[in-house]
Design a protein around this motif. Structure first.
Motif, PDB file in Angstrom:
ATOM      1  N   ASP A  74       0.623  -1.057   0.067  1.00 38.06           N
ATOM      2  CA  ASP A  74      -0.062  -0.038   0.101  1.00 38.06           C
ATOM      3  C   ASP A  74       0.810   1.238  -0.148  1.00 38.06           C
ATOM      4  OD1 ASP A  74      -1.639   2.242   0.776  1.00 38.06           O
ATOM      5  OD2 ASP A  74      -2.808   1.151   2.008  1.00 38.06           O
ATOM      6  N   ALA A  75       1.157   1.584  -1.296  1.00 31.84           N
ATOM      7  CA  ALA A  75       2.309   2.874  -1.421  1.00 31.84           C
ATOM      8  C   ALA A  75       1.797   4.017  -0.845  1.00 31.84           C
ATOM      9  CB  ALA A  75       2.672   2.839  -2.784  1.00 31.84           C
ATOM     10  N   VAL A  76       0.390   4.362  -0.775  1.00 29.65           N
ATOM     11  CA  VAL A  76      -0.009   5.459  -0.199  1.00 29.65           C
ATOM     12  C   VAL A  76       0.217   5.547   1.149  1.00 29.65           C
ATOM     13  CG1 VAL A  76      -2.270   6.970   0.118  1.00 29.65           C
ATOM     14  CG2 VAL A  76      -1.727   5.946  -2.211  1.00 29.65           C
ATOM     15  N   ARG A  77      -0.312   4.419   2.053  1.00 26.94           N
ATOM     16  CA  ARG A  77       0.070   4.454   3.286  1.00 26.94           C
ATOM     17  C   ARG A  77       1.508   4.491   3.715  1.00 26.94           C
ATOM     18  NH1 ARG A  77      -1.914  -1.104   5.831  1.00 26.94           N
ATOM     19  NH2 ARG A  77      -0.472  -1.849   4.536  1.00 26.94           N
ATOM     20  N   ALA A  78       2.440   3.760   3.157  1.00 26.42           N
ATOM     21  CA  ALA A  78       3.734   3.780   3.435  1.00 26.42           C
ATOM     22  C   ALA A  78       4.332   5.357   2.969  1.00 26.42           C
ATOM     23  CB  ALA A  78       4.437   2.841   2.466  1.00 26.42           C
ATOM     24  N   GLN A  79       4.056   5.928   1.986  1.00 26.18           N
ATOM     25  CA  GLN A  79       4.194   7.356   1.908  1.00 26.18           C
ATOM     26  C   GLN A  79       3.865   8.252   2.745  1.00 26.18           C
ATOM     27  OE1 GLN A  79       6.856   7.971  -0.059  1.00 26.18           O
ATOM     28  NE2 GLN A  79       6.887   5.854  -1.055  1.00 26.18           N
ATOM     29  N   GLU A  80       2.635   8.040   3.369  1.00 21.17           N
ATOM     30  CA  GLU A  80       2.197   8.839   4.185  1.00 21.17           C
ATOM     31  C   GLU A  80       2.849   8.506   5.706  1.00 21.17           C
ATOM     32  OE1 GLU A  80      -0.800  10.849   5.078  1.00 21.17           O
ATOM     33  OE2 GLU A  80      -0.343  11.198   2.955  1.00 21.17           O
ATOM     34  N   LEU A  81       3.464   7.325   5.936  1.00 19.59           N
ATOM     35  CA  LEU A  81       4.207   7.217   7.083  1.00 19.59           C
ATOM     36  C   LEU A  81       5.547   7.937   7.047  1.00 19.59           C
ATOM     37  CD1 LEU A  81       4.589   5.453   9.929  1.00 19.59           C
ATOM     38  CD2 LEU A  81       5.315   3.617   8.326  1.00 19.59           C
ATOM     39  N   VAL A  82       6.156   7.953   5.617  1.00 16.93           N
ATOM     40  CA  VAL A  82       7.495   8.696   5.623  1.00 16.93           C
ATOM     41  C   VAL A  82       7.135  10.186   5.814  1.00 16.93           C
ATOM     42  CG1 VAL A  82       9.304   9.275   3.879  1.00 16.93           C
ATOM     43  CG2 VAL A  82       8.228   6.982   4.039  1.00 16.93           C
ATOM     44  N   LYS A  83       6.077  10.709   5.051  1.00 18.05           N
ATOM     45  CA  LYS A  83       6.022  12.296   4.922  1.00 18.05           C
ATOM     46  C   LYS A  83       5.625  12.607   6.429  1.00 18.05           C
ATOM     47  CE  LYS A  83       2.027  14.266   3.104  1.00 18.05           C
ATOM     48  NZ  LYS A  83       0.779  14.044   2.511  1.00 18.05           N
ATOM     49  N   GLY A  84       4.677  11.918   7.260  1.00 18.03           N
ATOM     50  CA  GLY A  84       4.277  12.196   8.644  1.00 18.03           C
ATOM     51  C   GLY A  84       5.686  12.221   9.546  1.00 18.03           C
ATOM     52  N   TRP A  85       6.445  11.251   9.251  1.00 13.57           N
ATOM     53  CA  TRP A  85       7.725  10.940  10.120  1.00 13.57           C
ATOM     54  C   TRP A  85       8.476  12.394   9.834  1.00 13.57           C
ATOM     55  CZ3 TRP A  85       7.926   6.630  13.406  1.00 13.57           C
ATOM     56  CH2 TRP A  85       9.095   6.575  14.011  1.00 13.57           C
ATOM     57  N   LYS A  86       8.853  12.498   8.578  1.00 14.15           N
ATOM     58  CA  LYS A  86       9.745  13.728   8.367  1.00 14.15           C
ATOM     59  C   LYS A  86       9.028  15.232   9.041  1.00 14.15           C
ATOM     60  CE  LYS A  86      12.358  16.368   5.311  1.00 14.15           C
ATOM     61  NZ  LYS A  86      11.796  17.688   5.735  1.00 14.15           N
ATOM     62  N   ALA A  87       7.930  15.344   8.775  1.00 15.60           N
ATOM     63  CA  ALA A  87       7.250  16.535   9.284  1.00 15.60           C
ATOM     64  C   ALA A  87       7.404  16.583  10.603  1.00 15.60           C
ATOM     65  CB  ALA A  87       5.715  16.523   8.900  1.00 15.60           C
ATOM     66  N   ALA A  88       7.154  15.509  11.374  1.00 19.60           N
ATOM     67  CA  ALA A  88       7.393  15.584  12.868  1.00 19.60           C
ATOM     68  C   ALA A  88       8.782  15.813  13.369  1.00 19.60           C
ATOM     69  CB  ALA A  88       6.857  14.334  13.439  1.00 19.60           C
ATOM     70  N   CYS A  89       9.801  15.232  12.500  1.00 20.76           N
ATOM     71  CA  CYS A  89      11.164  15.318  12.907  1.00 20.76           C
ATOM     72  C   CYS A  89      11.498  17.273  12.769  1.00 20.76           C
ATOM     73  CB  CYS A  89      12.014  14.626  12.139  1.00 20.76           C
ATOM     74  SG  CYS A  89      11.972  12.849  12.339  1.00 20.76           S
ATOM     75  N   ASP A  90      10.905  17.592  11.511  1.00 23.16           N
ATOM     76  CA  ASP A  90      11.121  18.954  11.352  1.00 23.16           C
ATOM     77  C   ASP A  90      10.419  19.888  12.519  1.00 23.16           C
ATOM     78  OD1 ASP A  90      12.391  18.317   9.205  1.00 23.16           O
ATOM     79  OD2 ASP A  90      10.711  18.747   7.637  1.00 23.16           O
ATOM     80  N   VAL A  91       9.223  19.448  13.142  1.00 26.95           N
ATOM     81  CA  VAL A  91       8.860  20.368  14.132  1.00 26.95           C
ATOM     82  C   VAL A  91       9.646  20.296  15.349  1.00 26.95           C
ATOM     83  CG1 VAL A  91       6.826  20.254  15.706  1.00 26.95           C
ATOM     84  CG2 VAL A  91       6.341  19.912  13.279  1.00 26.95           C
ATOM     85  N   CYS A  92      10.163  18.948  15.411  1.00 30.25           N
ATOM     86  CA  CYS A  92      11.048  18.790  16.808  1.00 30.25           C
ATOM     87  C   CYS A  92      12.386  19.006  16.478  1.00 30.25           C
ATOM     88  CB  CYS A  92      10.990  17.354  17.244  1.00 30.25           C
ATOM     89  SG  CYS A  92       9.071  16.977  17.628  1.00 30.25           S
ATOM     90  N   GLN A  93      12.659  19.496  15.273  1.00 33.71           N
ATOM     91  CA  GLN A  93      13.982  19.919  14.888  1.00 33.71           C
ATOM     92  C   GLN A  93      15.169  18.763  15.441  1.00 33.71           C
ATOM     93  OE1 GLN A  93      14.865  23.816  16.209  1.00 33.71           O
ATOM     94  NE2 GLN A  93      14.436  24.723  14.370  1.00 33.71           N
ATOM     95  N   VAL A  94      14.784  17.690  14.946  1.00 32.16           N
ATOM     96  CA  VAL A  94      15.748  16.423  15.309  1.00 32.16           C
ATOM     97  C   VAL A  94      15.817  15.582  13.943  1.00 32.16           C
ATOM     98  CG1 VAL A  94      14.603  15.590  17.301  1.00 32.16           C
ATOM     99  CG2 VAL A  94      13.445  14.845  15.368  1.00 32.16           C
TER     100      VAL A  94
END
Lengths: 369, 369
Positions: A128-148
């Motif tokens: 399920d490429a959409v789900r997998a890409q959402e996981l990647v996108k959300g992970w990256k976005a949260a890292c950016d918010v936390c500056q990690v």
């Protein structure tokens, strides 16, 4: 539409009595490894044992580390995806990072690196490429918010261990306490400190077993409207608030946080986390998010039960010098998180009084260290 | 007793084609978070992306971190426990720590802190007190061997995600590269370097899907004797060798390790891990552990297939200055790990020649960074 009988956390399938003996012996064995870091010329911060993150003095600063599991929130996301056709894994990614980051910051650490642990029930999960890409996108976005930095991670396929079609999500996080005066492992907390509560965004990722059990009892399940246009499932899936932007902003402003508590499992009993004999008096209770109000009502929980398992609108507690409490509130709100100067720490027996609700918890209610 | 047809890794149920697109997009997103550590005044070591551990320059030293999954070796332990009544979880604990520690040390890091991730299929997993205590005991013992502090961890009960009766085990590890000259992320590797191979203790924790599939085909399954008095199952469960005592002893002796590779999934193809154009010529092949010889024979794998998926007796590769190779071997053996000055790095196209076996691998055989 209401559940026929009260629904408690134990009924929802988590039996801490079975896990706790292992936890205790693991904690003892872990404590006995302290000398190993001494062999390298460093020392563990002993007071961090029992706190939410483990801290080692590496000389110029402290190093803090942690691994945290998301829990079962993905089961809600999977059910909701079937019902709505949407993917909720960007939010799920934020939840997972929040579990790790919000714990790591309690010791005064600046989170620096997150590692992803995504263990799927089989390679098919990734189809399920959409789900997998959402996981990647959300992970990256949260890292950016936390500056990690997102350092890397593991994506094993564990057929036979993780259930088919499911994924076990966790995050590890490493950070530093710098300058060392930011260390907050309990020794600074004292009578007179103010308690500032930071708003939660909903259920976060604790209490989901109960929330799922309730969904089974509702005729419309996750699609039950809890507010006009807001389904129970969507409300449950609001991603967990990330609190490190607040703690970093406080550090930049020169605020000394004496202690903090991430309000996760065991709800507001987490305010009693500190091992000392102190009384915590809450005079202002934050508004309760609609989804938590709904769960409390539907499960026929009284306030005591609800506040002892759910965050009830407060996701994080900061214990700060009283004269700085109002500035802490302003800084948190400037970082986008509602906050309340909610109460104070007092000399006295180990008790939590939630005065507006007439609730009292004692040490006996929290044997979780 | 022999398997009727060859058994390959793909047949054993792991389809990397499905996982790899996610890995690639996750790696890209992760790489884009490098700036986040810069906000804190630090810099990532870019060359560590694609290596086995992620490294950040925090000033006086580098900080390295990782999270690693055990994989499916617990399924063998669980089956063997039913057959023999013994618990194998002390060894399983060592395997899990080895996955993290043996990867972390490849960048030149001294492991300092390990966190435990023990996600059970339900609270009932912890009812078997003997198994749970073995897990604790083995975890502590492996921490002591590696001189790391056991910082804490997570013991969630994940009914609905992890299968009933199973446990998903992982470890995170944080360490430092100190002094900074110990950093080994590829830039020091050069033609002329010697290749020293460190002995594996058996299958370690990679290739277990294949090994389990084979057990299903054997009339006596895991109880098949592969040597007098040694069952296939017992042999599979030999705990993974821990290599950090070797790398720490090398550092104390002033040996500069130019590069290293933890030989895990993809077997000896991991010797081609370094991104540069270099030829690796192996002239001495370590003895093959009985369990790996047995798997190769029973699965009708030729040497090329076997060496491309299993460690075949070499669990870790050190690339060192040629004049220090013999001392490296002595130091490893003094630390209890058999070692061989097995070959050399040469100028030339990216190839691995295993001369005694007439095998050649090229870059095309290893797209795993």
């Amino acid at each position: 539409m209401s559940a026929p009988t009260p629904l408690t956390y134990d009924q929802a399938g988590v039996n801490y009595d079975l896990i706790d003996p292992l936890k205790v012996s693991a904690q003892r064995a872990a404590a006995a490894t302290a000398l190993n870091v001494a062999q390298h010329g460093f020392t563990e911060v002993k007071a961090s044992r029992g706190e939410s993150a483990y801290v080692v003095d590496v000389g110029p600063f402290y190093m803090a580390s942690i691994v945290e599991c998301l829990g079962t929130k993905t089961l809600v996301a999977d059910d909701m995806a079937k019902l709505t056709g949407k993917s909720y894994y960007a939010g799920i990614a934020q939840d997972t990072i929040a579990m790790a980051v919000n714990d790591l910051i309690t010791v005064g650490a600046t989170p620096l690196v997150v590692q992803a642990y995504w263990a799927a029930g089989g390679s098919a999960w990734f189809e399920d490429a959409v789900r997998a890409q959402e996981l990647v996108k959300g992970w990256k976005a949260a890292c950016d918010v936390c500056q990690v930095a997102w350092g890397g991670g593991e994506t094993p396929a564990l057929a036979g261990i993780v259930e088919d079609g499911r994924i076990d999500l966790a995050a590890s996080c490493t950070g530093i306490v710098n300058p060392k005066t930011r260390l907050s492992v309990g020794d600074q907390l004292a009578a007179g400190d103010a308690i500032v509560l930071l708003a939660s965004s909903g259920i976060h990722a604790n209490g989901l077993s109960l929330a799922r059990k309730l969904a089974e009892r509702l005729p419309q399940g996750y699609l039950t409207e809890i507010e006009p246009g807001l389904s129970y499932g969507e409300a449950l899936l609001a991603p967990t608030a990330l609190y490190s932007p607040v703690t970093e902003a406080l550090a930049r402003a020169g605020i000394t946080v004496h202690y903090s508590a991430n309000i996760t499992g065991h709800g507001w009993r987490k305010l009693l986390r500190h091992p000392g004999e102190l009384t915590y008096r809450i005079r202002t209770v934050p508004p309760v998010p609609a989804v938590l109000k709904f769960i409390q009502q539907q499960c026929h929980q009284d306030d005591r039960e609800a506040y002892s398992t759910l965050n009830m609108g407060a996701g994080f507690a900061l214990f700060v010098p009283p004269e700085q409490a109002d500035e802490v509130v302003r800084i948190a709100e400037a970082a986008g998180i509602a906050a309340w100067h909610a109460g104070a720490v007092e000399a006295g027996p180990k008790r939590l009084f939630i005065e507006p609700l007439g609730i009292e918890f004692s040490d006996a209610d929290l044997q979780l260290r």
